[in-house]
Design a protein around this motif. Structure first.
Motif, PDB file in Angstrom:
ATOM      1  N   GLU A   9       0.989  -7.514  -8.021  1.00  0.00           N
ATOM      2  CA  GLU A   9       1.616  -8.317  -6.967  1.00  0.00           C
ATOM      3  C   GLU A   9       1.853  -7.482  -5.709  1.00  0.00           C
ATOM      4  O   GLU A   9       1.653  -7.964  -4.585  1.00  0.00           O
ATOM      5  N   ILE A  10       2.266  -6.239  -5.880  1.00  0.00           N
ATOM      6  CA  ILE A  10       2.509  -5.357  -4.739  1.00  0.00           C
ATOM      7  C   ILE A  10       1.218  -5.153  -3.945  1.00  0.00           C
ATOM      8  O   ILE A  10       1.214  -5.214  -2.708  1.00  0.00           O
ATOM      9  N   ILE A  11       0.110  -4.936  -4.639  1.00  0.00           N
ATOM     10  CA  ILE A  11      -1.183  -4.752  -3.966  1.00  0.00           C
ATOM     11  C   ILE A  11      -1.620  -6.034  -3.271  1.00  0.00           C
ATOM     12  O   ILE A  11      -2.055  -6.025  -2.118  1.00  0.00           O
ATOM     13  N   GLU A  12      -1.486  -7.167  -3.965  1.00  0.00           N
ATOM     14  CA  GLU A  12      -1.912  -8.446  -3.387  1.00  0.00           C
ATOM     15  C   GLU A  12      -1.130  -8.793  -2.126  1.00  0.00           C
ATOM     16  O   GLU A  12      -1.677  -9.368  -1.179  1.00  0.00           O
ATOM     17  N   LYS A  13       0.156  -8.448  -2.102  1.00  0.00           N
ATOM     18  CA  LYS A  13       0.997  -8.794  -0.952  1.00  0.00           C
ATOM     19  C   LYS A  13       0.795  -7.843   0.228  1.00  0.00           C
ATOM     20  O   LYS A  13       0.973  -8.248   1.384  1.00  0.00           O
ATOM     21  N   ASN A  14       0.427  -6.598  -0.050  1.00  0.00           N
ATOM     22  CA  ASN A  14       0.467  -5.588   1.013  1.00  0.00           C
ATOM     23  C   ASN A  14      -0.877  -4.988   1.424  1.00  0.00           C
ATOM     24  O   ASN A  14      -0.952  -4.291   2.430  1.00  0.00           O
TER      25      ASN A  14
END
Length: 213
Positions: free
Chosen positions: A144-149
């Protein structure tokens, strides 16, 4: 003489007009130059951020598991099962081994297997309290962190690693990503709070460059 005066007046008037035109041109050129500078700065900022989203999402709410309260019986099962598993070269037969032990001790195999999973989680994660982000939930959080940022047409995870600081309740994560075919190194630090229910990114780096949060 009257003609000369009029001519001088006319020349003077033309001077004012030309001066006004020159001032207007200077203003337009100044405005254009300013716009070009602003555009150049904007492009430079975009190039600096590269694959990073315009606004970094820093707060996440991972799935948290309440750990099992270990009893004396649980600890006995842990010693029995772990001793047997450690005698095996690999852990591919975890379930089969636990089933065999259950039959030897007259226990329900599936029930002992489920208890064993909870016992292991409590043993491995229990030093940080009664709650934990288990392995699958950690992977979901990192994704999720990668997908958002991170932005790109195609993002592929090559490798990952992380370490935890139990004293400060932080997790340091490192990823190697391929974004649109190009390799990038992503690292960030997560600060945990509220029994691990809140994960806050306090530092974010891309290819060794610290990104403003």
């Amino acid at each position: 003489m009257g003609f000369i005066v009029k001519k001088l007046i006319l020349i003077g008037s033309l001077g004012w007009v030309l001066g006004a035109c020159s001032a207007a041109t200077d203003t337009e050129e100044s405005s254009e130059n300013k716009t070009e500078v602003e555009m150049a700065e904007a492009v430079e900022e975009i190039e600096e951020r590269g694959i990073v989203a315009d606004e970094i999402t820093t707060t996440f709410y991972p799935e948290v598991t309440r750990l099992r309260h270990l009893t004396e019986e649980d600890l006995e099962w842990y010693d029995i099962i772990m001793t047997r598993l450690n005698a095996i070269d690999d852990f591919s037969g975890d379930r089969d081994t636990v089933y065999e032990i259950a039959e030897e001790y007259g226990e329900n195999p599936e029930e002992l297997w489920n208890n064993w999973l909870e016992i292991v989680d409590a043993k491995w994660y229990g030093d940080n309290g009664n709650y934990a982000i288990l392995s699958d939930a950690s992977n979901e959080l990192f994704t999720e962190i990668i997908e958002k940022n991170i932005i790109g047409e195609e993002i592929e995870l090559s490798s990952s690693g992380y370490s935890s600081d139990d004293e400060n309740l932080t997790t340091s994560v490192h990823h190697t990503l391929y974004v649109d075919g190009e390799s990038h190194e992503i690292s960030y630090t997560i600060e945990h709070s509220d029994n691990f229910k809140v994960a806050e990114i306090v530092e974010f780096n891309v290819d060794g460059e610290k990104i403003d949060l």
